[in-house]
Design an enzyme around this catalytic site. Structure first.
Site, PDB file in Angstrom:
ATOM      1  CB  THR A 187      -1.531 -84.273-151.160  1.00 37.38           C
ATOM      2  OG1 THR A 187      -1.884 -84.778-149.867  1.00 37.38           O
ATOM      3  CG2 THR A 187      -2.770 -83.731-151.860  1.00 37.38           C
ATOM      4  CE  LYS A 214      -4.894 -86.414-149.600  1.00 38.87           C
ATOM      5  NZ  LYS A 214      -4.498 -85.275-148.666  1.00 38.87           N
ATOM      6  CB  THR A 225      -6.138 -81.991-145.989  1.00 37.53           C
ATOM      7  OG1 THR A 225      -6.798 -81.796-147.217  1.00 37.53           O
ATOM      8  CG2 THR A 225      -4.764 -82.414-146.360  1.00 37.53           C
ATOM      9  CG  ASN A 439       3.990 -80.719-142.468  1.00 36.83           C
ATOM     10  OD1 ASN A 439       2.987 -80.479-143.135  1.00 36.83           O
ATOM     11  ND2 ASN A 439       4.277 -81.918-142.020  1.00 36.83           N
ATOM     12  CB  THR A 444       8.941 -72.736-150.172  1.00 33.39           C
ATOM     13  OG1 THR A 444       9.274 -73.508-149.015  1.00 33.39           O
ATOM     14  CG2 THR A 444       8.107 -71.550-149.769  1.00 33.39           C
TER      15      THR A 444
END
Length: 444
Positions: A187, A214, A225, A439, A444
Site C-alpha cells: 500500500t 507488506k 496493517t 497520514n 484525501t
C-alpha cells in the site's frame, strides 16, 4: 529481480505497474543460506500479481495469488484488534475446519474491515473465486484471503473475481513471479519485501522457506496493517507447524512497531506442502523441528525488520537488544517499549543522543528490575552503566545517527537490566515530519 519481473510480466501479459524497489534482505546470519525466490523458492509453490482495478488511483498491481501444487498444511497468526476484518474472521474459520489449504488470495486497496455482513460475503466470494480459478472448489481446495487498504471500504468483489482466472493462468515458480506478488500486496510501502532461505534439518536433508510481507504504517502488530505469507516445502504436521509459526511471530512481527497503531487486518499465514519429501516432522521436540522453527523465526525476523526499515517517513531502522532480564519474554517487552517510544523515535530522527528517553521507555515497559543494574549503549557509545550516567562524546554519538540516516541504515540500542538469562530484540524506525504528512491526508 526487477528484470526477472519485467520478463515474466511480458510473458504473462498481465497488467500492472511493479516499479518500486525491493527492501534489503535483513535475515540474521546462522546455519542457513539466503537464496532468491521469495514465496516461490520452496518446491511446489507458484505466485503471481497483477493490477485488477482495486486501487483508488494509479495502476500499481493490487491482486496476488500464492498457490501450492498440492494441499499445504496451513497455520495463521492474526490481529487481536476487536475490529478484526472480514478476511481475518474467515481465515480463522477455515483454519479451524481444515488442516490444509491450496493457497491464499490477497488484495490491496480496500481493507474490507468494519464492513459488516457485506464484507463477510465479499471475503467468501474471493476465496470461492480463487478456488474456481484453479479448477477446484472450496470444499476440496479451500483458500485463505487477506486484504489491506482503507478501513471501512469493501473490496470490489466483481473486479476481483473477474481478474482471478487470468491471474491463475499466469502463475509461475520464478523469482519474478514471487516479486510481482510481493509488489501487488503493498500500500504505502516504498519497497516490496520478500526473502527466502534454505536450511539443513539433518545431514542430507535440506528444505526451503520463502516469504513476503507488506507494511509501512499502522504497524504495531499484536498477533496471537501488516500482512505476511510464508511458504515451506518441508513435510510437517499441523501440530508442529502451527505452534512454530506462532512462536516465530512472537519473536519477529510482534516485535516491530512504526507508530503504535494495531491494524484490523494483521495476518501472517504459513503454508507447508511437503514437496521436499522425506518423513513428516511430527515431534515438536525433534532436532528437525527445532531447526525448522529456528529457520522460520529468522526468516520472519528478516521480513519484520524490512517493514520497520520501510516505516512511513523513516530515515533509519532502529534495533534494540535487551539483556539480563528474567526471561526472553521480559526482554522482548523492554526492547519493544524502547523502539515504540515516540520520544525515542523523535530523538533518533533529530540525531539527539538523549539516552534518558531510552531509560524512561525501558522503565515503563512493565518489567520489574533494579535501576542500579541498568546499562545503555547507542552503537559503540556507552551512555549509562550501573544506573549511573557516563561522560560520552555527544558529537560522535550524533554523527553515528546522522550516518545511519544518510544511508537509510540501522541504529542499534542495547539495554541491560540485570544478570538474568533473558534476551530479546525489537525493531522500529525514527519518527519524521513525513510520517505526519503521509497520514494527515491518507484518504484525501
Amino acid at each position: 529481480m526487477a528484470s526477472a519481473a519485467s520478463s515474466e510480466q511480458a510473458s504473462a501479459g498481465l497488467p500492472g505497474s511493479f516499479d518500486i524497489p525491493a527492501a534489503p534482505i535483513l535475515i540474521p546470519e546462522g546455519p542457513w543460506k539466503v537464496i532468491e525466490g521469495g514465496v516461490t523458492a520452496p518446491a511446489g509453490f507458484k505466485a503471481q500479481g497483477m493490477y485488477a482495478g482495486l486501487r483508488a488511483k494509479g495502476d500499481k498491481a493490487d491482486l496476488a495469488l500464492v498457490v501450492s501444487d498440492t494441499p499445504a498444511v496451513a497455520a495463521g497468526a492474526f490481529t487481536l484488534n476487536v475490529m478484526a476484518a472480514a478476511p481475518v474472521t474467515l481465515c480463522r474459520e477455515v483454519l479451524a475446519a481444515h488442516e490444509t489449504v491450496r493457497g491464499v488470495v490477497i488484495n490491496a486497496g480496500q481493507a474490507n474491515a468494519a464492513t459488516g455482513a457485506a464484507g463477510d460475503r465479499d471475503a467468501r466470494a474471493a476465496t470461492a473465486a480463487a478456488a474456481a480459478a484453479l479448477g477446484g472448489d472450496e470444499a476440496s481446495d479451500p483458500f485463505l484471503v487477506m486484504s489491506t487498504g482503507v478501513i471501512g471500504r469493501r473490496v470490489d468483489a466483481d473486479a476481483l473475481s473477474a481478474a482471478l482466472p487470468a491471474l491463475a493462468a499466469g502463475l509461475g515458480a520464478g523469482a519474478g513471479h514471487a516479486l510481482r506478488a510481493a509488489v501487488a500486496i503493498t500500500t504505502t510501502d516504498l519497497a516490496s519485501k520478500s526473502a527466502a532461505l534454505e536450511v539443513e534439518l539433518a545431514p542430507g536433508r535440506t528444505v526451503r522457506l520463502g516469504g513476503m510481507c507488506k507494511g509501512s504504517g499502522m504497524i504495531h502488530p499484536n498477533m496471537a496493517t501488516m500482512l505476511g505469507v510464508v511458504t515451506c516445502d518441508a513435510p510437517v504436521a499441523a501440530a508442529v507447524w502451527r505452534p512454530a509459526l506462532a512462536a516465530a511471530c512472537a519473536a519477529s512481527f510482534n516485535q516491530i512497531t512504526v507508530d503504535g497503531d494495531t491494524s484490523t487486518n494483521d495476518t501472517v499465514l504459513g503454508l507447508a506442502n511437503g514437496a521436499a519429501g522425506g518423513a513428516a516432522i511430527g515431534d515438536p521436540n525433534s532436532p528437525e523441528a527445532r531447526a525448522l522453527g529456528a529457520a522460520l523465526t529468522v526468516l520472519l525476523q528478516g521480513l519484520a525488520k524490512s517493514i520497520a526499515w520501510d516505516g512511513e517517513g523513516a530515515t533509519m531502522l532502529l534495533e534494540c537488544t535487551a539483556r539480563g532480564a528474567r526471561s526472553d519474554a521480559d526482554a522482548r517487552r523492554v526492547a519493544r517499549s524502547v523502539v515504540g517510544s515516540s520520544l525515542v523515535k523523535s530523538a533518533m530522527f533529530g540525531h539527539d543522543p538523549n539516552w534518558g528517553r531510552i531509560a524512561a521507555a525501558a522503565g515503563y515497559s512493565g518489567v520489574d528490575y533494579r535501576q542500579e543494574e541498568v546499562r545503555i549503549s547507542l552503537g559503540n557509545t556507552e551512555l549509562m552503566r550501573g544506573g549511573q550516567p557516563l561522560d560520552f562524546d555527544a558529537a560522535a554519538a550524533s554523527a553515528y545517527m546522522k550516518a545511519a540516516a544518510a544511508a537509510h541504515g540501522t541504529v542499534t540500542i542495547e539495554v541491560s537490566i540485570g544478570d538474568g538469562p533473558g534476551v530479546g530484540q525489537a525493531w522500529g524506525c525514527d519518527l519524521s515530519y513525513d510520517y505526519v504528512k503521509i497520514n494527515a491526508e491518507y484518504t484525501t
